[in-house]
Design a protein around this motif. Sequence first.
Motif, PDB file in Angstrom:
ATOM      1  N   TYR A  60       0.821  -1.218   0.000  1.00 24.04           N
ATOM      2  CA  TYR A  60       0.000   0.000   0.000  1.00 24.04           C
ATOM      3  C   TYR A  60       0.854   1.266   0.000  1.00 24.04           C
ATOM      4  CZ  TYR A  60      -3.834   3.106   1.448  1.00 24.04           C
ATOM      5  OH  TYR A  60      -4.767   4.116   1.509  1.00 24.04           O
ATOM      6  N   PHE A  61       1.874   1.292   0.846  1.00 19.58           N
ATOM      7  CA  PHE A  61       2.658   2.522   1.031  1.00 19.58           C
ATOM      8  C   PHE A  61       3.912   2.600   0.167  1.00 19.58           C
ATOM      9  CE2 PHE A  61       0.416   2.613   5.205  1.00 19.58           C
ATOM     10  CZ  PHE A  61      -0.161   3.864   5.057  1.00 19.58           C
ATOM     11  N   PRO A  65       2.625   3.074  -4.715  1.00 20.75           N
ATOM     12  CA  PRO A  65       2.959   4.475  -5.039  1.00 20.75           C
ATOM     13  C   PRO A  65       4.257   4.628  -5.827  1.00 20.75           C
ATOM     14  CG  PRO A  65       2.405   4.237  -2.709  1.00 20.75           C
ATOM     15  CD  PRO A  65       2.546   2.859  -3.263  1.00 20.75           C
ATOM     16  N   LYS A  66       5.280   3.832  -5.478  1.00 22.82           N
ATOM     17  CA  LYS A  66       6.595   4.034  -6.091  1.00 22.82           C
ATOM     18  C   LYS A  66       6.786   3.273  -7.397  1.00 22.82           C
ATOM     19  CE  LYS A  66       8.962   5.086  -1.750  1.00 22.82           C
ATOM     20  NZ  LYS A  66       9.122   6.512  -2.102  1.00 22.82           N
ATOM     21  N   TYR A 139      -7.750   3.253  -5.606  1.00 25.02           N
ATOM     22  CA  TYR A 139      -8.998   3.999  -5.440  1.00 25.02           C
ATOM     23  C   TYR A 139      -8.750   5.321  -4.719  1.00 25.02           C
ATOM     24  CZ  TYR A 139     -13.533   5.435  -3.675  1.00 25.02           C
ATOM     25  OH  TYR A 139     -14.646   6.176  -3.372  1.00 25.02           O
ATOM     26  N   ILE A 140      -7.909   5.294  -3.679  1.00 25.15           N
ATOM     27  CA  ILE A 140      -7.592   6.521  -2.955  1.00 25.15           C
ATOM     28  C   ILE A 140      -6.912   7.517  -3.881  1.00 25.15           C
ATOM     29  CG2 ILE A 140      -6.163   7.500  -1.122  1.00 25.15           C
ATOM     30  CD1 ILE A 140      -8.638   6.081  -0.092  1.00 25.15           C
ATOM     31  N   GLU A 141      -5.969   7.040  -4.687  1.00 24.57           N
ATOM     32  CA  GLU A 141      -5.265   7.930  -5.618  1.00 24.57           C
ATOM     33  C   GLU A 141      -6.216   8.477  -6.663  1.00 24.57           C
ATOM     34  OE1 GLU A 141      -2.153   9.013  -5.588  1.00 24.57           O
ATOM     35  OE2 GLU A 141      -1.711   7.945  -3.723  1.00 24.57           O
ATOM     36  N   SER A 146      -9.233  12.839  -8.840  1.00 28.37           N
ATOM     37  CA  SER A 146     -10.508  13.309  -9.379  1.00 28.37           C
ATOM     38  C   SER A 146     -10.984  14.570  -8.662  1.00 28.37           C
ATOM     39  CB  SER A 146     -11.552  12.202  -9.258  1.00 28.37           C
ATOM     40  OG  SER A 146     -12.811  12.629  -9.743  1.00 28.37           O
ATOM     41  N   LYS A 147     -10.870  14.582  -7.336  1.00 33.35           N
ATOM     42  CA  LYS A 147     -11.285  15.754  -6.574  1.00 33.35           C
ATOM     43  C   LYS A 147     -10.423  16.964  -6.913  1.00 33.35           C
ATOM     44  CE  LYS A 147     -13.225  13.265  -2.612  1.00 33.35           C
ATOM     45  NZ  LYS A 147     -13.092  12.960  -1.170  1.00 33.35           N
ATOM     46  N   LYS A 148      -9.113  16.744  -7.036  1.00 31.37           N
ATOM     47  CA  LYS A 148      -8.219  17.848  -7.382  1.00 31.37           C
ATOM     48  C   LYS A 148      -8.539  18.386  -8.773  1.00 31.37           C
ATOM     49  CE  LYS A 148      -4.302  16.404  -4.520  1.00 31.37           C
ATOM     50  NZ  LYS A 148      -2.902  15.918  -4.527  1.00 31.37           N
TER      51      LYS A 148
END
Length: 345
Positions: A60-61, A65-66, A139-141, A146-148
């Motif tokens: 996850y972390f 991401p990387k 999903y979080i990304e 999307s919000k940004k």
Amino acid sequence: MLKKIYPAFSGNTRNFLLHLMLWVLLLSVPFMDMVTHRGDFDLWLLFRLIIALGLFYFNYFILVPKLLITRKLALYLAVIIPLVFGMSYLSALFTEFRMPRQAPAGFVRTFQPDFPMRYIPSLVTFTLHALASTMSRLYIEWSSTSKKQMATESEKRVAELMFLKAQLNPHFFFNSLNTIYSLTIKKAQQAPEAIISLSNLMRYVLYETDKDVVRLEDDLQYLSDYIELSKLRLTANNKVDFIVNGEADNLLIPPLLFISFVENAFKHGAAPVDDSGIHISFDISPKQIAFRVENTIHIERTAGKRSGVGLENTLSRINLYFPDRNFFSAFELDGRYIVNLIIAL
């Protein structure tokens, strides 16, 4: 009037609490097993859950991401697949050697790997943990991006509209006031109508254009008032037509969507001395708006750049509000400059 402010969790806090509740629930399974069966505490089950938690958050972390989000798919798969297989194998191996709570007399434990029965369940379990971790992070990304993007587009629309309102030619208002003053001195019959038209223009810009959308008929009335005031500064050599075909009832559009094209036509197509003409027309239906502007080309007035910032700003707004639902063309033909804009509603 003071507004009561209610505390609210941020997105990161909500995610943290959700993860905390999930893992507390999972880690409580060994304790529930001990309570319900009134037996010894199953330390091995707790150990497996901790391993699964480590896999989940390492993926996850760090890995997602990387590697995955940065589009290093091959490297991500090269890491996550051996990791899942290795942890599954070790889990099956330790499970095989784990001593039972009450070992029968003469029991001798040997490791005889039964691949389908002992390895695949662990592989499925850790694969599901890895997939859940990957999907959760993606999903979080996606949600954050999307919000940004929505916030950026909203801010851009507001900024562009404010800029468009600010750049509406202030000289037009001053020239209109001077024209009206001249009409009042001469006691011309057009003076009262000109004052009303200017008042309507200023009221519309100040009070109506702060809305996301306005009624099409209101925007058309704004254009009509603008055209009537602009015609006061023209001579008999200049002919201006403004035609609206169709019904604008109940149609909503972003404000000030057509004014830049009309301004451009008067700026470059009206010469007091020479013969010139400006033709502005709308063909309106429930599903589309067809807008057309034609003006005579005067060489001395088109020596500079024709489309200014306001026109580019308007085209940008049209693409924002009606992506893939608009057609725009601008060209010269037989001494006339023609603009066509079609918007699908």
